[in-house]
Design an enzyme around this catalytic site. Structure first.
Site, PDB file in Angstrom:
ATOM      1  N   CYS A  74      23.136  -4.520  26.211  1.00  0.00           N
ATOM      2  CA  CYS A  74      21.977  -5.549  25.391  1.00  0.00           C
ATOM      3  C   CYS A  74      22.591  -5.675  23.886  1.00  0.00           C
ATOM      4  CB  CYS A  74      20.558  -4.478  25.817  1.00  0.00           C
ATOM      5  SG  CYS A  74      20.247  -4.441  27.220  1.00  0.00           S
ATOM      6  N   HIS A  94      15.476  -5.527  19.638  1.00  0.00           N
ATOM      7  CA  HIS A  94      15.840  -6.098  20.942  1.00  0.00           C
ATOM      8  C   HIS A  94      14.332  -6.130  21.754  1.00  0.00           C
ATOM      9  CE1 HIS A  94      17.510  -6.228  25.448  1.00  0.00           C
ATOM     10  NE2 HIS A  94      17.122  -4.961  25.028  1.00  0.00           N
ATOM     11  N   ASN A  96      12.523  -8.745  29.395  1.00  0.00           N
ATOM     12  CA  ASN A  96      14.485  -8.396  28.242  1.00  0.00           C
ATOM     13  C   ASN A  96      15.691  -8.955  29.029  1.00  0.00           C
ATOM     14  OD1 ASN A  96      16.555  -7.286  28.194  1.00  0.00           O
ATOM     15  ND2 ASN A  96      16.101  -4.600  28.523  1.00  0.00           N
TER      16      ASN A  96
HETATM   17  N1  COA Z   1       4.198  -1.601  39.213  1.00  0.00           N
HETATM   18  C1  COA Z   1       3.014  -0.179  39.386  1.00  0.00           C
HETATM   19  N2  COA Z   1       3.043   0.518  39.301  1.00  0.00           N
HETATM   20  C2  COA Z   1       4.683   1.005  38.903  1.00  0.00           C
HETATM   21  C3  COA Z   1       5.862   0.003  38.340  1.00  0.00           C
HETATM   22  C4  COA Z   1       5.392  -1.545  38.724  1.00  0.00           C
HETATM   23  N3  COA Z   1       6.094  -2.484  38.280  1.00  0.00           N
HETATM   24  N4  COA Z   1       6.938   0.538  38.131  1.00  0.00           N
HETATM   25  C5  COA Z   1       6.694   1.755  37.998  1.00  0.00           C
HETATM   26  N5  COA Z   1       4.916   2.071  38.317  1.00  0.00           N
HETATM   27  C6  COA Z   1       4.273   3.009  38.556  1.00  0.00           C
HETATM   28  C7  COA Z   1       5.725   4.625  39.350  1.00  0.00           C
HETATM   29  O1  COA Z   1       6.067   4.798  40.560  1.00  0.00           O
HETATM   30  C8  COA Z   1       4.471   5.645  38.397  1.00  0.00           C
HETATM   31  O2  COA Z   1       4.212   5.982  39.738  1.00  0.00           O
HETATM   32  P1  COA Z   1       3.887   7.424  39.830  1.00  0.00           P
HETATM   33  O3  COA Z   1       3.148   7.837  39.075  1.00  0.00           O
HETATM   34  O4  COA Z   1       2.677   7.843  41.139  1.00  0.00           O
HETATM   35  O5  COA Z   1       4.553   8.442  40.317  1.00  0.00           O
HETATM   36  C9  COA Z   1       4.241   4.930  37.287  1.00  0.00           C
HETATM   37  O6  COA Z   1       4.756   4.163  37.171  1.00  0.00           O
HETATM   38  C10 COA Z   1       4.589   5.641  36.279  1.00  0.00           C
HETATM   39  O7  COA Z   1       5.973   4.885  35.603  1.00  0.00           O
HETATM   40  P2  COA Z   1       6.574   5.939  34.864  1.00  0.00           P
HETATM   41  O8  COA Z   1       8.339   5.248  34.704  1.00  0.00           O
HETATM   42  O9  COA Z   1       5.759   7.355  34.143  1.00  0.00           O
HETATM   43  O10 COA Z   1       5.848   4.678  33.364  1.00  0.00           O
HETATM   44  P3  COA Z   1       6.626   4.057  32.072  1.00  0.00           P
HETATM   45  O11 COA Z   1       5.281   4.470  31.290  1.00  0.00           O
HETATM   46  O12 COA Z   1       7.697   5.135  31.838  1.00  0.00           O
HETATM   47  O13 COA Z   1       6.770   2.626  32.490  1.00  0.00           O
HETATM   48  C11 COA Z   1       8.427   1.114  32.067  1.00  0.00           C
HETATM   49  C12 COA Z   1       8.172   2.985  32.909  1.00  0.00           C
HETATM   50  C13 COA Z   1      10.356   1.329  32.754  1.00  0.00           C
HETATM   51  C14 COA Z   1       8.482   0.404  32.037  1.00  0.00           C
HETATM   52  C15 COA Z   1       9.626   2.500  30.606  1.00  0.00           C
HETATM   53  O14 COA Z   1      10.038   3.562  31.382  1.00  0.00           O
HETATM   54  C16 COA Z   1      10.607   1.888  29.808  1.00  0.00           C
HETATM   55  O15 COA Z   1      10.413   0.503  29.462  1.00  0.00           O
HETATM   56  N6  COA Z   1      11.642   2.037  30.217  1.00  0.00           N
HETATM   57  C17 COA Z   1      12.359   1.525  28.638  1.00  0.00           C
HETATM   58  C18 COA Z   1      12.955   0.406  30.293  1.00  0.00           C
HETATM   59  C19 COA Z   1      14.191  -0.525  28.783  1.00  0.00           C
HETATM   60  O16 COA Z   1      13.866  -1.099  28.187  1.00  0.00           O
HETATM   61  N7  COA Z   1      15.235  -1.061  29.568  1.00  0.00           N
HETATM   62  C20 COA Z   1      16.302  -1.585  29.348  1.00  0.00           C
HETATM   63  C21 COA Z   1      17.006  -0.779  28.152  1.00  0.00           C
HETATM   64  S1  COA Z   1      18.077  -2.100  26.931  1.00  0.00           S
END
Ligand code: COA
Length: 322
Positions: free
Chosen positions: A115, A249, A279
């Site tokens: 990215c 980004h 993204n």
């Molecule tokens: N829909 C519904 N529920 C979802 C889900 C979706 N698409 N994806 C994950 N969940 C659930 C998980 O299973 C988890 O459930 P649980 O509590 O029963 O285990 C819950 O939602 C919370 O998950 P969590 O990972 O703690 O959520 P979060 O608030 O950290 O958000 C991301 C997850 C991936 C959105 C966040 O961590 C993020 O954006 N990270 C950076 C990712 C990124 O930008 N990557 C590329 C970088 S270049």
């Protein structure tokens, strides 16, 4: 402000998106997810997704628009950099495929800095200008991360969209400073693909979709971008009040918001298109730059911070004077 020793400027920008738009509601028919979850956790409402189109065609479209914007013919480009993670062809490189479509015959090179690719490409371009080795450089960032995801994994596949962004550079003094960082850590964000079996290697069952430790990538993104911006402000002698806009980004609106809160800056300084695009990896900042410029947001002299981060883990931040 310190003396500017950089020697390139933006002559034109362009971008291109796949036609197919997929909303959160449509994703909820495929995956165990909801519009509410995706919107609240990421700020994404829809994304453009490649279907039968080829990434190289999208890349060539974005490049053509940037060339038109710059008022240059392909023959006037003397170096071409493509940023890309995964394309249909491991070889030839994406830049060769795009060159064929555009009729470019200058040297060209692909980089894979995930990215952060746009800022890394700007840094390579700057080195060529410093060495007196180029006059007009084309950068195209084209990525299709929706084809990297395992579409059974709701925690990654809802985050991404596809697209291409391009800039044409010429001699000048738009760039004030660039900072690149590398914190090697392959456990946080990775994908492995299968190699062809050989008489000497039976192959392993290692095809994976994109694997991500979401929370840790989130923290890395906020920490590295915040620190990089502060370091560049100190290096250039610029104050927060000198910065007109931050183009971050587009990974997650909550990442951008956390960076904004850390820098203690107002919302209007952080243009965003994540709600419509998701993204799109290295294309993300490049598309945002093009959309902001075409909407007339930038005025001559505006100082803009571009910052991107991703797999590697790599990050890149640039200070640009429009
Ligand atoms: N829909 C519904 N529920 C979802 C889900 C979706 N698409 N994806 C994950 N969940 C659930 C998980 O299973 C988890 O459930 P649980 O509590 O029963 O285990 C819950 O939602 C919370 O998950 P969590 O990972 O703690 O959520 P979060 O608030 O950290 O958000 C991301 C997850 C991936 C959105 C966040 O961590 C993020 O954006 N990270 C950076 C990712 C990124 O930008 N990557 C590329 C970088 S270049």
């Amino acid at each position: 402000m310190q003396d500017n020793t950089f020697c390139m400027r933006f002559l034109g920008t362009g971008s291109a998106l796949p036609e197919r738009v997929v909303t959160n509601d449509e994703l909820a028919t495929i995956l165990d997810t909801s519009d509410k979850w995706i919107t609240q956790r990421t700020g994404i409402r829809s994304r453009h997704v490649l279907t039968d189109e080829h990434l190289e065609d999208l890349a060539a479209l974005a490049a053509g628009r940037a060339l038109e914007d710059a008022g240059l013919d392909p023959g006037e480009i003397d170096y071409f950099i493509c940023s890309n993670v995964v394309d249909d062809y491991p070889t030839p490189s994406l830049c060769s495929l795009v060159s064929e479509r555009l009729g470019l015959t200058c040297p060209c090179i692909d980089i894979n800095c995930a990215c952060a690719g746009f800022v890394y490409a700007l840094d390579i371009a700057e080195c060529r200008y410093e060495a007196g080795k180029a006059r007009n450089i084309l950068i195209v960032c084209a990525d299709a991360p929706t084809r990297m995801c395992d579409w059974r994994d709701r925690s990654t596949s809802v985050l991404f969209g596809d697209g291409a962004g391009a800039v044409v550079l010429g001699p000048g003094d738009n760039i004030r400073a660039i900072k690149l960082t590398s914190k090697p850590d392959m456990q946080k964000l990775w994908q492995r693909s299968r190699q062809m079996p050989t008489p000497f290697y039976k192959g392993e069952d290692v095809d994976t979709g994109l694997q991500m430790a979401g929370g840790e990538v989130f923290r890395y993104a906020v920490d590295t971008c915040s620190a990089d911006v502060q370091a560049l402000l100190a290096e250039t002698g610029l104050g927060k009040e000198d910065i007109s806009y931050y183009l971050i980004h587009q990974a997650n609106q909550r990442i951008t918001d956390a960076i904004r809160r850390f820098l203690d800056e107002p919302e209007w300084k952080f243009p965003s298109n994540i709600s419509d695009h998701g993204n799109s990896s290295s294309a993300s900042c490049t598309i945002l730059l093009d959309e902001c410029r075409r909407s007339g947001l930038f005025e001559r002299g505006d100082i803009i911070v571009l910052s991107a981060f991703g797999a590697g883990l790599l990050s890149g931040t640039a200070v640009v004077q429009w």
